[in-house]
Write an enzyme that holds these catalytic residues in place. Structure first.
Site, PDB file in Angstrom:
ATOM      1  N   CYS A   1       0.831  -1.214   0.000  1.00  0.00           N
ATOM      2  CA  CYS A   1       0.000   0.000   0.000  1.00  0.00           C
ATOM      3  C   CYS A   1       0.867   1.266   0.000  1.00  0.00           C
ATOM      4  CB  CYS A   1      -0.970  -0.048   1.175  1.00  0.00           C
ATOM      5  SG  CYS A   1      -2.337   1.136   1.013  1.00  0.00           S
TER       6      CYS A   1
ATOM      7  N   GLN B   1       3.937   2.676  -2.675  1.00  0.00           N
ATOM      8  CA  GLN B   1       4.106   3.996  -3.277  1.00  0.00           C
ATOM      9  C   GLN B   1       5.460   4.610  -2.917  1.00  0.00           C
ATOM     10  OE1 GLN B   1       0.646   5.933  -1.691  1.00  0.00           O
ATOM     11  NE2 GLN B   1      -0.744   4.464  -2.648  1.00  0.00           N
TER      12      GLN B   1
ATOM     13  N   HIS C   1      -3.812  -5.150  -0.148  1.00  0.00           N
ATOM     14  CA  HIS C   1      -3.479  -5.686   1.170  1.00  0.00           C
ATOM     15  C   HIS C   1      -3.496  -7.215   1.165  1.00  0.00           C
ATOM     16  CE1 HIS C   1      -3.592  -1.924   3.601  1.00  0.00           C
ATOM     17  NE2 HIS C   1      -4.310  -1.522   2.568  1.00  0.00           N
TER      18      HIS C   1
ATOM     19  N   GLU D   1      -2.536  -9.098   3.477  1.00  0.00           N
ATOM     20  CA  GLU D   1      -2.919  -9.563   4.818  1.00  0.00           C
ATOM     21  C   GLU D   1      -4.419  -9.474   5.049  1.00  0.00           C
ATOM     22  OE1 GLU D   1      -3.102  -5.229   5.296  1.00  0.00           O
ATOM     23  OE2 GLU D   1      -1.805  -6.589   4.200  1.00  0.00           O
TER      24      GLU D   1
END
Length: 381
Positions: free
Chosen positions: A246, A250, A331, A333
């Site tokens: 995430c 970036q 994500h 996770e």
């Protein structure tokens, strides 16, 4: 009690208050998840935002401390169609209303969240004020016009101290830009020896921890508001295997020389389709971000695109062509969302093992002996 949500374009929604009384300000966004409102509330990536849930019934299974993704909620306001005050779930410890009151977060229900979501999709995310007070619309608009959105969310959500989650496997330094608990959970269940460090930890401080690999966490806000993190990563790329998630994705891209831009309304929810280019397989992913890496900026950076978003074709994954480093915008996770992409943590650990095989380290005793010899020679001079 009545509550009002006012957008910066003058659109006013009037509904019922739940949670805390008072006034809050933030960027109004929407999340398309059907379940997982508790993980949304406690995700640090929502710091500074007023979150609208598109699913019409919220609160029906209550709040359970075990499901928190951070020690406390970071959202600035909560917007729902219908708020259920009495949860029906044997695990529930208290209601969503209790949680919001505990952390002084206002909520509003009984408004047309479909209309609000369509407006945000058409015009983009906007500044907004959620209030239970009696101020006039003109006063609220004037106040909103002078108030900028937050720019220090990473500093607000990152851990202030180094802490560890010991294990017998690979040592992973997890740089916390506003990390969800799910990332630490995925690493520890694979036996990793995890050291969590603050966002402003320097490259030299990370080297002293003797990591096998570096995990870049998720986090809130604009990646360009964390230039010191970009500079640190620029030093570490190529030295250690790196996996970014995430905001970490970036920051990794910026450190390699790519560029980022803000999306019109972002990707937030547990149902976003992502295509893996190598296999052609589509994964349903959990996402929460308002920025993306610009495709045109990748050329000449040493990066290759590995995943794209099937809805808008934005970049969802990158890998470095020569160094052991990769990242994803979504994500793996989950929490909330599907666990389809959990294999990426296994790929990260395999990357670390391959790097250790091809770059064997000297024994710690040999390293220490060389250091002491150098210090002795310096003292003799």
């Amino acid at each position: 009690m009545q509550a009002r949500l006012l957008l910066e374009d003058g659109t006013l929604f009037t509904g019922r208050s739940f949670g805390a009384e008072g006034q809050t300000f933030g960027e109004v966004v929407f999340n398309t998840g059907i379940t997982g409102y508790q993980e949304v509330l406690s995700d640090p990536s929502y710091c500074g935002q007023i979150v609208t849930m598109t699913y019409p019934l919220i609160g029906n299974y209550g709040i359970t401390r075990d499901d928190f993704e951070a020690v406390r909620p970071y959202i600035h306001g909560f917007v729902v169609r219908r708020h259920e005050p009495v949860p029906s779930n044997w695990r529930a410890e208290y209601s969503i209303d209790n949680l919001l009151k505990e952390y002084e977060i206002p909520g509003i229900s009984d408004i047309d969240t479909r209309m609000l979501t369509r407006k945000l999709r058409h015009h983009g995310t906007m500044k907004g004020i959620l209030t239970t007070g009696g101020e006039s619309t003109e006063e609220l608009l004037a106040h909103m016009g002078t108030k900028p959105l937050m720019r220090d969310q990473v500093q607000r959500t990152s851990t202030p101290h180094v802490f560890s989650s010991p294990g017998e496997g690979e040592r992973i330094v997890l740089i916390d830009y506003g990390a969800k608990s799910g990332i630490l959970r995925e690493l520890t269940k694979r036996g990793c020896d995890v050291v969590v460090v603050p966002h402003d930890t320097t490259a030299e401080q990370i080297r002293r921890l003797n990591p096998d690999g570096i995990q870049l966490s998720n986090g809130p806000g604009d990646p360009k508001d964390a230039p010191e993190s970009v500079a640190t990563l620029r030093e570490l790329i190529g030295e250690y295997p790196i996996f970014g998630i995430c905001l970490g994705h970036q920051l990794f891209a910026l450190a390699c020389g790519a560029d980022t831009t803000k999306l019109k309304f972002g990707h937030r929810g547990g149902n976003h389709p992502v295509k893996e280019l190598a296999s052609g397989r589509c994964y349903i992913t959990s996402q929460n971000h308002g920025y993306t890496v610009l495709k045109d900026s990748i050329e000449g950076t040493g990066l290759s695109v590995t995943h794209i978003n099937n809805n808008d074709r934005t970049i969802e994954g990158l890998k470095h062509d020569t160094h052991p480093a990769f990242s994803v915008q979504y994500h793996p996770e989950a929490a909330p969302g599907p666990f389809d992409s959990g294999y990426l943590f296994d790929e990260f650990l395999e990357m670390i093992r391959e790097h250790k095989r091809s770059h064997p380290r000297k024994a710690r005793q040999a390293e220490l002996s060389e250091t002491l010899k150098g210090e002795l020679l310096y003292a003799q001079k």
